[in-house]
Design a protein around this motif. Structure first.
Motif, PDB file in Angstrom:
ATOM      1  N   GLY A  18      39.852   9.182  36.703  1.00 16.12           N
ATOM      2  CA  GLY A  18      40.417   8.972  38.030  1.00 16.12           C
ATOM      3  C   GLY A  18      40.081   7.650  38.671  1.00 16.12           C
ATOM      4  O   GLY A  18      40.161   6.586  38.057  1.00 16.12           O
ATOM      5  N   VAL A  19      39.676   7.739  39.934  1.00 14.06           N
ATOM      6  CA  VAL A  19      39.454   6.541  40.735  1.00 14.06           C
ATOM      7  C   VAL A  19      38.286   5.702  40.195  1.00 14.06           C
ATOM      8  O   VAL A  19      38.260   4.491  40.397  1.00 14.06           O
ATOM      9  CB  VAL A  19      39.276   6.885  42.237  1.00 14.06           C
ATOM     10  N   ILE A  20      37.377   6.311  39.473  1.00 10.06           N
ATOM     11  CA  ILE A  20      36.290   5.541  38.852  1.00 10.06           C
ATOM     12  C   ILE A  20      36.895   4.526  37.883  1.00 10.06           C
ATOM     13  O   ILE A  20      36.536   3.345  37.899  1.00 10.06           O
ATOM     14  CB  ILE A  20      35.295   6.462  38.122  1.00 10.06           C
ATOM     15  N   LEU A  21      37.827   4.968  37.069  1.00  8.79           N
ATOM     16  CA  LEU A  21      38.502   4.054  36.137  1.00  8.79           C
ATOM     17  C   LEU A  21      39.357   3.030  36.874  1.00  8.79           C
ATOM     18  O   LEU A  21      39.412   1.859  36.477  1.00  8.79           O
ATOM     19  CB  LEU A  21      39.367   4.844  35.152  1.00  8.79           C
ATOM     20  N   ASP A  22      40.008   3.469  37.943  1.00  8.82           N
ATOM     21  CA  ASP A  22      40.826   2.545  38.733  1.00  8.82           C
ATOM     22  C   ASP A  22      39.975   1.417  39.311  1.00  8.82           C
ATOM     23  O   ASP A  22      40.350   0.245  39.246  1.00  8.82           O
ATOM     24  CB  ASP A  22      41.541   3.287  39.871  1.00  8.82           C
ATOM     25  N   ILE A  23      38.852   1.775  39.890  1.00 13.51           N
ATOM     26  CA  ILE A  23      37.970   0.774  40.488  1.00 13.51           C
ATOM     27  C   ILE A  23      37.445  -0.170  39.406  1.00 13.51           C
ATOM     28  O   ILE A  23      37.489  -1.395  39.559  1.00 13.51           O
ATOM     29  CB  ILE A  23      36.809   1.434  41.256  1.00 13.51           C
ATOM     30  N   ALA A  24      36.966   0.391  38.308  1.00 13.52           N
ATOM     31  CA  ALA A  24      36.439  -0.442  37.219  1.00 13.52           C
ATOM     32  C   ALA A  24      37.507  -1.396  36.699  1.00 13.52           C
ATOM     33  O   ALA A  24      37.223  -2.567  36.423  1.00 13.52           O
ATOM     34  CB  ALA A  24      35.907   0.435  36.090  1.00 13.52           C
ATOM     35  N   GLY A  25      38.732  -0.925  36.599  1.00  7.63           N
ATOM     36  CA  GLY A  25      39.817  -1.771  36.117  1.00  7.63           C
ATOM     37  C   GLY A  25      40.178  -2.889  37.083  1.00  7.63           C
ATOM     38  O   GLY A  25      40.725  -3.909  36.671  1.00  7.63           O
ATOM     39  N   SER A  26      39.862  -2.727  38.342  1.00  6.40           N
ATOM     40  CA  SER A  26      40.197  -3.744  39.346  1.00  6.40           C
ATOM     41  C   SER A  26      39.118  -4.814  39.494  1.00  6.40           C
ATOM     42  O   SER A  26      39.333  -5.818  40.174  1.00  6.40           O
ATOM     43  CB  SER A  26      40.444  -3.079  40.705  1.00  6.40           C
ATOM     44  N   LEU A  27      37.977  -4.631  38.844  1.00  5.07           N
ATOM     45  CA  LEU A  27      36.851  -5.539  39.057  1.00  5.07           C
ATOM     46  C   LEU A  27      37.068  -6.932  38.480  1.00  5.07           C
ATOM     47  O   LEU A  27      36.484  -7.897  38.980  1.00  5.07           O
ATOM     48  CB  LEU A  27      35.560  -4.929  38.495  1.00  5.07           C
ATOM     49  N   LEU A  28      37.887  -7.063  37.447  1.00  6.44           N
ATOM     50  CA  LEU A  28      38.153  -8.400  36.911  1.00  6.44           C
ATOM     51  C   LEU A  28      38.849  -9.272  37.956  1.00  6.44           C
ATOM     52  O   LEU A  28      38.583 -10.464  38.052  1.00  6.44           O
ATOM     53  CB  LEU A  28      39.010  -8.330  35.650  1.00  6.44           C
ATOM     54  N   ALA A  29      39.727  -8.685  38.724  1.00  4.21           N
ATOM     55  CA  ALA A  29      40.450  -9.432  39.746  1.00  4.21           C
ATOM     56  C   ALA A  29      39.620  -9.621  41.013  1.00  4.21           C
ATOM     57  O   ALA A  29      39.806 -10.594  41.737  1.00  4.21           O
ATOM     58  CB  ALA A  29      41.754  -8.733  40.091  1.00  4.21           C
ATOM     59  N   ASN A  30      38.712  -8.697  41.263  1.00  7.13           N
ATOM     60  CA  ASN A  30      37.918  -8.753  42.493  1.00  7.13           C
ATOM     61  C   ASN A  30      36.548  -8.125  42.241  1.00  7.13           C
ATOM     62  O   ASN A  30      36.369  -6.928  42.471  1.00  7.13           O
ATOM     63  CB  ASN A  30      38.653  -8.020  43.616  1.00  7.13           C
ATOM     64  N   PRO A  31      35.566  -8.921  41.783  1.00  2.69           N
ATOM     65  CA  PRO A  31      34.269  -8.345  41.434  1.00  2.69           C
ATOM     66  C   PRO A  31      33.370  -8.026  42.629  1.00  2.69           C
ATOM     67  O   PRO A  31      32.317  -7.436  42.459  1.00  2.69           O
ATOM     68  CB  PRO A  31      33.640  -9.420  40.542  1.00  2.69           C
ATOM     69  N   ILE A  32      33.777  -8.393  43.830  1.00  2.00           N
ATOM     70  CA  ILE A  32      33.025  -8.039  45.044  1.00  2.00           C
ATOM     71  C   ILE A  32      33.914  -7.107  45.846  1.00  2.00           C
ATOM     72  O   ILE A  32      35.028  -7.470  46.230  1.00  2.00           O
ATOM     73  CB  ILE A  32      32.641  -9.285  45.858  1.00  2.00           C
ATOM     74  N   ALA A  85      30.168  -6.544  40.844  1.00  2.00           N
ATOM     75  CA  ALA A  85      30.081  -6.419  39.390  1.00  2.00           C
ATOM     76  C   ALA A  85      29.470  -7.749  38.942  1.00  2.00           C
ATOM     77  O   ALA A  85      30.175  -8.729  38.699  1.00  2.00           O
ATOM     78  CB  ALA A  85      31.446  -6.189  38.770  1.00  2.00           C
ATOM     79  N   ALA A  86      28.145  -7.805  38.901  1.00  2.00           N
ATOM     80  CA  ALA A  86      27.422  -9.059  38.712  1.00  2.00           C
ATOM     81  C   ALA A  86      27.752  -9.733  37.385  1.00  2.00           C
ATOM     82  O   ALA A  86      27.822 -10.965  37.317  1.00  2.00           O
ATOM     83  CB  ALA A  86      25.920  -8.821  38.835  1.00  2.00           C
ATOM     84  N   ASP A  87      27.976  -8.960  36.336  1.00  2.00           N
ATOM     85  CA  ASP A  87      28.293  -9.573  35.046  1.00  2.00           C
ATOM     86  C   ASP A  87      29.636 -10.303  35.094  1.00  2.00           C
ATOM     87  O   ASP A  87      29.774 -11.415  34.587  1.00  2.00           O
ATOM     88  CB  ASP A  87      28.241  -8.562  33.908  1.00  2.00           C
ATOM     89  N   ILE A  88      30.612  -9.707  35.744  1.00  3.33           N
ATOM     90  CA  ILE A  88      31.931 -10.363  35.881  1.00  3.33           C
ATOM     91  C   ILE A  88      31.813 -11.578  36.797  1.00  3.33           C
ATOM     92  O   ILE A  88      32.296 -12.663  36.472  1.00  3.33           O
ATOM     93  CB  ILE A  88      32.982  -9.359  36.407  1.00  3.33           C
ATOM     94  N   PHE A  89      31.150 -11.413  37.912  1.00  2.87           N
ATOM     95  CA  PHE A  89      31.004 -12.514  38.864  1.00  2.87           C
ATOM     96  C   PHE A  89      30.266 -13.682  38.203  1.00  2.87           C
ATOM     97  O   PHE A  89      30.622 -14.837  38.406  1.00  2.87           O
ATOM     98  CB  PHE A  89      30.250 -12.035  40.115  1.00  2.87           C
TER      99      PHE A  89
END
Length: 181
Positions: A113-127, A171-175
């Motif tokens: 669900g939304v956990i996957l949605d949020i994780a998938g959006s982190l590349l575009a917006n890691p904060i 998402a510190a690793d992405i940032f």
């Protein structure tokens, strides 16, 4: 590449203004490469390479204006584009590796669900913030809060250390990958 080098030189010489000229000229490089179907997405970031060599860059432009010898300029320009392309490819590879690592972690945790949605959006917006996530995904604040807590527990998100307000996460690793230049 030659057309892009010629166009960039011409822009810089007919538009010789200090304020924003370099940024606009480098943006036009990417847009020109897209127009000519050399690249399909505006992912190429040429600014770091040219900015790191600003004196040589300006000397090359001036030398071309003085001598009319295009060879040296085109060679320098092509070197910059090639180096920028390699750096961009490495950046994309690193982001894909982190994304895959996140997805592996989420799969092992049976996240949905939304956990996957949020994780998938982190590349575009890691904060991110919980209120913005609730609005973005049209979920309740509590649902988003639970998902963020799970992502923190899995090590994908952590508290954003520089934000005075609560509810901001990174998402510190992405940032880190996005800001390593």
């Amino acid at each position: 590449m030659i057309a892009a080098a010629l166009a960039h030189y011409q822009f810089e010489t007919i538009h010789p203004f200090n304020d924003g000229n370099g940024r606009l000229g480098r943006l036009l490089i990417v847009l020109g490469l897209m127009r000519d179907s050399v690249i399909s997405e505006p992912l190429l970031s040429v600014s770091p390479w040219f900015e790191a060599r600003r004196d040589v860059y300006q000397d090359q432009l001036a030398r071309l204006s003085e001598t009319g010898d295009w060879s040296s300029w085109v060679e320098f320009f092509a070197e910059g584009i090639a180096a920028s392309a390699h750096e961009t490819a490495a950046l994309v590879d690193d982001l894909l590796d982190v994304s895959q690592k996140h997805m592996d972690t989420l799969r092992k945790a049976s996240a949905t669900g939304v956990i996957l949605d949020i994780a998938g959006s982190l590349l575009a917006n890691p904060i991110i913030t919980r209120p913005r996530l609730a609005k973005k995904f049209n979920k309740s604040y509590q649902t988003v809060s639970n998902a963020v807590a799970k992502l923190q527990q899995l090590g994908i998100l952590e508290d954003y250390p520089f934000e005075a307000a609560q509810q901001t996460y990174i998402a510190a690793d992405i940032f880190g990958i996005l800001t390593r230049r």
